[in-house]
Design an enzyme around this catalytic site. Structure first.
Site, PDB file in Angstrom:
ATOM      1  N   ASP A 126       0.874  -1.183   0.000  1.00  0.00           N
ATOM      2  CA  ASP A 126       0.000   0.000   0.000  1.00  0.00           C
ATOM      3  C   ASP A 126       0.904   1.223   0.000  1.00  0.00           C
ATOM      4  O   ASP A 126       2.107   1.127   0.268  1.00  0.00           O
ATOM      5  CB  ASP A 126      -0.906  -0.005   1.241  1.00  0.00           C
ATOM      6  CG  ASP A 126      -1.799   1.227   1.318  1.00  0.00           C
ATOM      7  OD1 ASP A 126      -2.316   1.663   0.272  1.00  0.00           O
ATOM      8  OD2 ASP A 126      -1.975   1.786   2.421  1.00  0.00           O
ATOM      9  N   SER A 127       0.302   2.374  -0.210  1.00  0.00           N
ATOM     10  CA  SER A 127       1.069   3.624  -0.164  1.00  0.00           C
ATOM     11  C   SER A 127       1.567   3.905   1.257  1.00  0.00           C
ATOM     12  O   SER A 127       2.392   4.783   1.448  1.00  0.00           O
ATOM     13  CB  SER A 127       0.184   4.779  -0.607  1.00  0.00           C
ATOM     14  OG  SER A 127      -0.898   4.902   0.287  1.00  0.00           O
TER      15      SER A 127
ATOM     16  N   TYR B 176      -0.572   8.442  -2.407  1.00  0.00           N
ATOM     17  CA  TYR B 176      -0.595   8.185  -3.853  1.00  0.00           C
ATOM     18  C   TYR B 176      -1.745   8.973  -4.508  1.00  0.00           C
ATOM     19  O   TYR B 176      -1.711   9.260  -5.691  1.00  0.00           O
ATOM     20  CB  TYR B 176      -0.871   6.697  -4.138  1.00  0.00           C
ATOM     21  CG  TYR B 176       0.290   5.738  -3.969  1.00  0.00           C
ATOM     22  CD1 TYR B 176       1.500   6.131  -3.405  1.00  0.00           C
ATOM     23  CD2 TYR B 176       0.151   4.413  -4.392  1.00  0.00           C
ATOM     24  CE1 TYR B 176       2.536   5.217  -3.263  1.00  0.00           C
ATOM     25  CE2 TYR B 176       1.182   3.497  -4.264  1.00  0.00           C
ATOM     26  CZ  TYR B 176       2.374   3.902  -3.695  1.00  0.00           C
ATOM     27  OH  TYR B 176       3.387   2.997  -3.569  1.00  0.00           O
ATOM     28  N   GLY B 177      -2.769   9.220  -3.696  1.00  0.00           N
ATOM     29  CA  GLY B 177      -4.046   9.739  -4.215  1.00  0.00           C
ATOM     30  C   GLY B 177      -3.947  10.997  -5.042  1.00  0.00           C
ATOM     31  O   GLY B 177      -4.762  11.228  -5.922  1.00  0.00           O
TER      32      GLY B 177
ATOM     33  N   CYS C 227      -4.428  -1.277  -2.030  1.00  0.00           N
ATOM     34  CA  CYS C 227      -4.558   0.173  -2.230  1.00  0.00           C
ATOM     35  C   CYS C 227      -5.511   0.398  -3.401  1.00  0.00           C
ATOM     36  O   CYS C 227      -5.239  -0.069  -4.516  1.00  0.00           O
ATOM     37  CB  CYS C 227      -3.174   0.731  -2.545  1.00  0.00           C
ATOM     38  SG  CYS C 227      -3.144   2.471  -2.977  1.00  0.00           S
ATOM     39  N   ASN C 228      -6.619   1.069  -3.146  1.00  0.00           N
ATOM     40  CA  ASN C 228      -7.593   1.335  -4.217  1.00  0.00           C
ATOM     41  C   ASN C 228      -6.977   2.199  -5.322  1.00  0.00           C
ATOM     42  O   ASN C 228      -7.232   1.986  -6.505  1.00  0.00           O
ATOM     43  CB  ASN C 228      -8.806   2.085  -3.656  1.00  0.00           C
ATOM     44  CG  ASN C 228      -9.631   1.250  -2.721  1.00  0.00           C
ATOM     45  OD1 ASN C 228     -10.662   0.715  -3.093  1.00  0.00           O
ATOM     46  ND2 ASN C 228      -9.193   1.123  -1.476  1.00  0.00           N
ATOM     47  N   THR C 229      -6.172   3.169  -4.902  1.00  0.00           N
ATOM     48  CA  THR C 229      -5.582   4.103  -5.869  1.00  0.00           C
ATOM     49  C   THR C 229      -4.637   3.356  -6.817  1.00  0.00           C
ATOM     50  O   THR C 229      -4.662   3.576  -8.033  1.00  0.00           O
ATOM     51  CB  THR C 229      -4.816   5.220  -5.124  1.00  0.00           C
ATOM     52  OG1 THR C 229      -5.650   5.709  -4.070  1.00  0.00           O
ATOM     53  CG2 THR C 229      -4.446   6.351  -6.037  1.00  0.00           C
TER      54      THR C 229
ATOM     55  N   CYS D 122     -10.856   3.579   0.135  1.00  0.00           N
ATOM     56  CA  CYS D 122      -9.419   3.719   0.377  1.00  0.00           C
ATOM     57  C   CYS D 122      -9.092   2.809   1.557  1.00  0.00           C
ATOM     58  O   CYS D 122      -9.828   2.808   2.556  1.00  0.00           O
ATOM     59  CB  CYS D 122      -9.094   5.174   0.702  1.00  0.00           C
ATOM     60  SG  CYS D 122      -7.414   5.441   1.300  1.00  0.00           S
TER      61      CYS D 122
ATOM     62  N   HIS E 188      -7.001   2.968   3.784  1.00  0.00           N
ATOM     63  CA  HIS E 188      -6.713   3.654   5.058  1.00  0.00           C
ATOM     64  C   HIS E 188      -8.009   3.902   5.862  1.00  0.00           C
ATOM     65  O   HIS E 188      -7.969   4.007   7.082  1.00  0.00           O
ATOM     66  CB  HIS E 188      -6.066   5.023   4.811  1.00  0.00           C
ATOM     67  CG  HIS E 188      -4.598   4.981   4.494  1.00  0.00           C
ATOM     68  ND1 HIS E 188      -4.112   4.489   3.314  1.00  0.00           N
ATOM     69  CD2 HIS E 188      -3.517   5.398   5.213  1.00  0.00           C
ATOM     70  CE1 HIS E 188      -2.781   4.613   3.308  1.00  0.00           C
ATOM     71  NE2 HIS E 188      -2.401   5.153   4.447  1.00  0.00           N
TER      72      HIS E 188
HETATM   73  N1  DGL Z   1      -4.595   3.440   0.859  1.00  0.00           N
HETATM   74  C1  DGL Z   1      -4.693   3.927  -0.440  1.00  0.00           C
HETATM   75  C2  DGL Z   1      -5.968   3.616  -1.142  1.00  0.00           C
HETATM   76  O1  DGL Z   1      -6.583   2.616  -0.854  1.00  0.00           O
HETATM   77  C3  DGL Z   1      -3.955   5.114  -0.903  1.00  0.00           C
HETATM   78  C4  DGL Z   1      -4.188   6.391  -0.272  1.00  0.00           C
HETATM   79  C5  DGL Z   1      -3.192   7.391  -0.735  1.00  0.00           C
HETATM   80  O2  DGL Z   1      -2.002   7.107  -0.626  1.00  0.00           O
HETATM   81  O3  DGL Z   1      -3.607   8.446  -1.205  1.00  0.00           O
HETATM   82  O4  DGL Z   1      -6.384   4.328  -2.019  1.00  0.00           O
END
Ligand code: DGL
Length: 262
Positions: free
Chosen positions: A10-11, A42-43, A73-75, A183, A185
């Site tokens: 993940d990020s 990452y977003g 990580c969804n992104t 996300c 997180h």
């Molecule tokens: N945890 C991440 C997600 O599921 C990334 C969030 C991020 O780094 O902006 O999108």
């Protein structure tokens, strides 16, 4: 090969919400988790940057001999999983906002999606949303700043409460009855969100579904670890490990947290 670890990245520390579901469902599997906190969030990065970072993390997990990779990580999933699958030969499991169950079950015909800009502007998200939400109003909100606060360990702070309240306002006004957390997180925000939205709003994330899909793919690829021993878990951060240490609160798993350059 069955004894090799499941790689997860993940990020940052958010994907541990998925790691927890995977270790609960698959207690005999070994895992290696990479928290790419150095490059979080990452977003707000471009698609090209997200792809580059996802490839970097994948290469590190392959170097560590992983048998399958969970993009927690969804992104990263919505922007890079197709490229990862076409570049590397091992199986990848991704995570996407759980729009489908929300769209199927909503009574008010209004659902909310809280996710990063990277996810909400991705083609994959647009496709999934178009597919399931024809007669439904979707209120999409970018959770600017939430990942940063979680990475800094500031979940239970007035700052977080106020920011989340402002993001929930348009959703409450739209009369949503399902809130999709897009996300990895954000599951850590559920206790705070429950203070903000009414108990008539069902909050859903994709963690459990990702764990189930991981099991299905391991089984069908003959990669399931058949050992009866408890799995070993290595969690790495490429910055300070404090945030990772604070978020892993279990005593029941064999795990080690360390720094690693990647
Ligand atoms: N945890 C991440 C997600 O599921 C990334 C969030 C991020 O780094 O902006 O999108």
């Amino acid at each position: 090969m069955q004894n090799q670890a499941i790689g997860i990245f993940d990020s940052g520390i958010g994907g541990t919400s998925i790691w927890k579901e995977i270790t609960a469902l698959l207690p005999h599997e070994n895992t290696i988790y990479l928290a790419d906190s150095k490059y979080a969030p990452y977003g707000k990065r471009s698609r090209e940057e997200i792809i580059k970072l996802s490839i970097k993390n994948t290469k590190k997990l392959l170097e560590l001999d992983c048998k399958l990779i969970v993009v927690a990580c969804n992104t990263a999933t919505t922007n890079a999983i197709q490229i990862l699958r076409s570049t590397f030969s091992i199986p990848f499991i991704g995570i996407e906002p759980a729009i489908k169950p929300a769209a199927i079950n909503t009574q008010t015909k209004n659902i909310g999606v809280l996710a990063t800009k990277g996810t909400l502007t991705s083609e994959l998200f647009a496709k999934t949303s178009d597919l399931y939400t024809q007669n439904i109003k979707v209120t999409e909100i970018v959770g600017t700043g939430l990942v940063e606060l979680i990475e800094e360990g500031k979940v239970y702070t007035p700052e977080m409460y106020n920011l989340l309240s402002s993001y929930m306002r348009p959703m409450i006004d739209a009369n949503i009855d399902y809130l999709v957390l897009g996300c990895s997180h954000y599951p850590y925000l559920i206790p705070v969100l429950k203070k903000i939205v009414s108990d008539k709003v069902t909050i859903i994330d994709s963690g459990e579904a990702v764990a189930r899909q991981t099991k299905t793919v391991l089984t069908s690829s003959n990669l399931l670890n058949t050992s009866s021993e408890k799995g070993n878990h290595l969690l790495y951060s490429n910055t300070d490990i404090k945030a990772l240490k604070d978020i892993i609160t279990t005593n029941n798993l064999n795990y080690q947290i360390d720094t690693l350059a990647f």
